[in-house]
Write an enzyme that holds these catalytic residues in place. Structure first.
Site, PDB file in Angstrom:
ATOM      1  N   SER A 162       9.904   3.385  -3.741  1.00  0.00           N
ATOM      2  CA  SER A 162       9.591   4.147  -4.686  1.00  0.00           C
ATOM      3  C   SER A 162       9.816   5.495  -4.323  1.00  0.00           C
ATOM      4  O   SER A 162       9.836   5.782  -2.773  1.00  0.00           O
ATOM      5  CB  SER A 162       7.841   4.151  -4.112  1.00  0.00           C
ATOM      6  OG  SER A 162       7.892   4.502  -5.165  1.00  0.00           O
ATOM      7  N   TYR A 175       0.791   3.201   0.755  1.00  0.00           N
ATOM      8  CA  TYR A 175       1.810   3.529  -0.272  1.00  0.00           C
ATOM      9  C   TYR A 175       2.548   3.812   0.394  1.00  0.00           C
ATOM     10  O   TYR A 175       3.889   3.298   0.179  1.00  0.00           O
ATOM     11  CB  TYR A 175       1.044   3.970  -1.655  1.00  0.00           C
ATOM     12  CG  TYR A 175       2.087   2.914  -3.006  1.00  0.00           C
ATOM     13  CD1 TYR A 175       2.043   1.221  -3.125  1.00  0.00           C
ATOM     14  CD2 TYR A 175       2.809   3.683  -3.033  1.00  0.00           C
ATOM     15  CE1 TYR A 175       2.926   0.861  -3.804  1.00  0.00           C
ATOM     16  CE2 TYR A 175       4.194   3.189  -4.000  1.00  0.00           C
ATOM     17  CZ  TYR A 175       4.516   2.078  -4.765  1.00  0.00           C
ATOM     18  OH  TYR A 175       5.046   1.623  -5.572  1.00  0.00           O
TER      19      TYR A 175
END
Ligand code: NDP
Length: 263
Positions: A162, A175
């Protein structure tokens, strides 16, 4: 399905984790459209995974392909339920694919979750669940798959990381740690297996229109994206399909951003 793809890729077997929804679904559809036999992994949402399967069969047909094996035969794709955070389930799944086909050519580690909280509010279970799914899930699925690729001296691994892991986002310490860890793992594994004709790359999406971004203030967010729009799952899938192609055989250990220019 285009015939030139069928000739090149119809003997390849791919596993896409988290392929019932969002980016994983788009990747599964795109790989199937290039002739590959695709295993559609899901964890809980069987209805969504079945829809991915039906949509592949609608395009590719139920009876095409080379793998008329046992009762698992369902056309150019089939479902495979397991939880990427559970090592035993993952290893059973990889063994099932190898028993049926003798190989696994493509692994797309896409399954992922988020559980956003500021660090000072983050309980240990929020940290662990995200790391266990997004990073340890990579270990659980990839180890045996790569072992088989080494034996076959051929393979493609694509990890969906990401942009968050590249730039750091407040409220996403867990995350971002998982996704940055995946980048390091990608680069290290790429070096371990490059001499066996196996490539390992990462695709790093920015904001992509899926369930994962539900609830975010996208109207405000698009102003900070140079392209002034969020991305589509199909745009991420195109990058994955390229990295799985013969044309990408000299690309390994790389991170390909699909992010409208945010980093
Ligand atoms: P979605 O929330 O739409 O879909 C997530 C998928 O992952 C679902 O199919 C889900 O399966 C599956 N999944 C979650 N946990 C597990 C598990 N433990 N085992 C197996 N499957 C699991 O997410 P996206 O499509 O948006 O995200 C896909 C990947 O892309 C993720 O890794 C995410 O971090 C990454 N990403 C997404 C971005 C975005 O803006 N959307 C941006 C950057 C990266 P089920 O439905 O069965 O629960």
């Amino acid at each position: 399905m285009k015939n030139e793809y069928l000739a090149t890729y119809s003997d390849q077997v791919a596993l896409v984790t988290g392929a019932g929804r969002g980016i994983g679904r788009a990747v599964a559809l795109a790989l199937a459209a290039t002739g590959r036999y695709v295993y559609i992994n899901y964890r809980t949402n069987e209805a969504a995974a079945k829809k991915t399967l039906e949509d592949i069969q609608a395009v590719c047909g139920k009876d095409q392909g080379n793998w008329q094996v046992g009762t698992g035969w369902q056309g150019r794709a089939e479902l495979l339920c397991f939880d990427v955070s559970d090592q035993a389930q993952c290893e059973d799944a990889i063994k099932t694919i190898i028993q049926r086909h003798g190989k696994i050519d493509i692994l797309v580690n896409n399954a992922g979750i988020k559980d956003d909280k500021l660090m000072v509010m983050m309980k240990k279970n929020s940290w662990e669940s995200v790391i266990n799914t997004n990073l340890t899930g990579f270990y659980n699925v990839t180890r045996l798959a790569v072992k088989n690729m080494i034996k076959n001296r051929s393979g493609r691994v694509v990890n969906i990381t990401s942009a968050s892991g590249q730039i750091g986002v407040a409220g996403q310490v867990n995350y971002c740690a998982s996704k940055a860890g995946l980048v390091g793992a990608t680069k290290a594994l790429a070096k371990e297996v490059a001499s066996r004709d196996i490539t390992v790359n990462a695709v790093a999406p920015g904001f992509i229109e899926t369930d994962m971004v539900d609830g975010l203030a996208l109207d405000d967010i698009v102003n900070s994206i140079p392209s002034k729009r969020v991305g589509k799952p199909e745009e991420v899938a195109a990058a994955v399909v390229f990295l799985c192609s013969g044309e990408a055989s000299y690309i390994t250990g790389q991170v390909l951003g699909v992010n409208g220019g945010i980093c």
